[in-house]
Design a protein around this motif. Sequence first.
Motif, PDB file in Angstrom:
ATOM      1  N   ARG A   1      -6.785   1.913  -6.517  1.00 48.02           N
ATOM      2  CA  ARG A   1      -6.706   3.082  -5.643  1.00 48.02           C
ATOM      3  C   ARG A   1      -8.037   3.299  -4.952  1.00 48.02           C
ATOM      4  O   ARG A   1      -9.099   2.953  -5.476  1.00 48.02           O
ATOM      5  CB  ARG A   1      -6.297   4.319  -6.433  1.00 48.02           C
ATOM      6  CG  ARG A   1      -7.286   4.791  -7.452  1.00 48.02           C
ATOM      7  CD  ARG A   1      -6.674   5.881  -8.358  1.00 48.02           C
ATOM      8  NE  ARG A   1      -6.305   7.074  -7.605  1.00 48.02           N
ATOM      9  CZ  ARG A   1      -5.450   7.991  -8.056  1.00 48.02           C
ATOM     10  NH1 ARG A   1      -4.858   7.841  -9.232  1.00 48.02           N
ATOM     11  NH2 ARG A   1      -5.174   9.055  -7.323  1.00 48.02           N
ATOM     12  N   SER A   6       0.835  -1.195   0.000  1.00 51.45           N
ATOM     13  CA  SER A   6       0.000   0.000   0.000  1.00 51.45           C
ATOM     14  C   SER A   6       0.869   1.243   0.000  1.00 51.45           C
ATOM     15  O   SER A   6       2.035   1.209   0.414  1.00 51.45           O
ATOM     16  CB  SER A   6      -0.890   0.029   1.247  1.00 51.45           C
ATOM     17  OG  SER A   6      -1.682  -1.126   1.344  1.00 51.45           O
ATOM     18  N   GLY A  15      -8.929   5.562 -11.603  1.00 47.96           N
ATOM     19  CA  GLY A  15      -8.778   4.120 -11.469  1.00 47.96           C
ATOM     20  C   GLY A  15      -9.274   3.339 -12.673  1.00 47.96           C
ATOM     21  O   GLY A  15      -9.171   2.118 -12.708  1.00 47.96           O
ATOM     22  N   CYS A  49       6.251   3.745  -4.584  1.00 48.52           N
ATOM     23  CA  CYS A  49       5.119   4.388  -5.230  1.00 48.52           C
ATOM     24  C   CYS A  49       5.517   5.815  -5.594  1.00 48.52           C
ATOM     25  O   CYS A  49       6.432   6.403  -4.994  1.00 48.52           O
ATOM     26  CB  CYS A  49       3.859   4.364  -4.375  1.00 48.52           C
ATOM     27  SG  CYS A  49       3.848   5.457  -2.965  1.00 48.52           S
ATOM     28  N   THR A  80      -5.125   6.373  -0.921  1.00 51.02           N
ATOM     29  CA  THR A  80      -4.241   5.208  -0.897  1.00 51.02           C
ATOM     30  C   THR A  80      -4.268   4.492  -2.240  1.00 51.02           C
ATOM     31  O   THR A  80      -5.326   4.366  -2.864  1.00 51.02           O
ATOM     32  CB  THR A  80      -4.660   4.229   0.219  1.00 51.02           C
ATOM     33  OG1 THR A  80      -4.610   4.914   1.478  1.00 51.02           O
ATOM     34  CG2 THR A  80      -3.721   3.034   0.277  1.00 51.02           C
ATOM     35  N   VAL A  81      -3.106   4.045  -2.655  1.00 48.69           N
ATOM     36  CA  VAL A  81      -2.984   3.216  -3.847  1.00 48.69           C
ATOM     37  C   VAL A  81      -2.382   1.881  -3.421  1.00 48.69           C
ATOM     38  O   VAL A  81      -1.571   1.814  -2.493  1.00 48.69           O
ATOM     39  CB  VAL A  81      -2.134   3.923  -4.933  1.00 48.69           C
ATOM     40  CG1 VAL A  81      -0.714   4.140  -4.457  1.00 48.69           C
ATOM     41  CG2 VAL A  81      -2.153   3.149  -6.228  1.00 48.69           C
ATOM     42  N   ASN A 134      -9.598   6.624  -3.537  1.00 49.43           N
ATOM     43  CA  ASN A 134      -9.406   8.068  -3.397  1.00 49.43           C
ATOM     44  C   ASN A 134      -9.959   8.602  -2.090  1.00 49.43           C
ATOM     45  O   ASN A 134      -9.485   9.626  -1.584  1.00 49.43           O
ATOM     46  CB  ASN A 134     -10.025   8.794  -4.584  1.00 49.43           C
ATOM     47  CG  ASN A 134      -9.213   8.615  -5.858  1.00 49.43           C
ATOM     48  OD1 ASN A 134      -8.038   8.231  -5.810  1.00 49.43           O
ATOM     49  ND2 ASN A 134      -9.837   8.860  -7.001  1.00 49.43           N
TER      50      ASN A 134
END
Length: 124
Positions: free
Chosen positions: A72, A21, A55, A96, A78-79, A74
């Motif tokens: 992700r 993450s 996404g 990331c 977090t991705v 939003n």
Amino acid sequence: QVQLVESGGGLVQAGGSLRISCAASGRTFSNSAMGWFRQAPGKEREFVAGINWSGGITYYPDSVKGRFTISRDNAKNTVYLQMNSLRPEDTAVYYCAYSGRKLPPTRQSLYDYWGQGTQVTVSS
């Protein structure tokens, strides 16, 4: 400024799965593309996944296509990178990155902010 913090790395056996993450803070996260890169010892950093702001568009190189999935959330800034069928050659530090663009670039020079990285080790 954007701060990116990766988490979830670790040691996994070949054939296993892992999800890492990246939590973002600072600038508006939901308007921008995000990417995952990796760097193995003695090798250059390489692109492994990218996702657009909504996404709905994702990119992968052939080396991970069908095994890795970027997503992700939003609402949580977090991705994620879900990694399945892991191989020893996937061992690397995973980073990331935040791009101010709508579509995710594959070139690392087009990303503006980077996390500190998280180690993923796949044992054979």
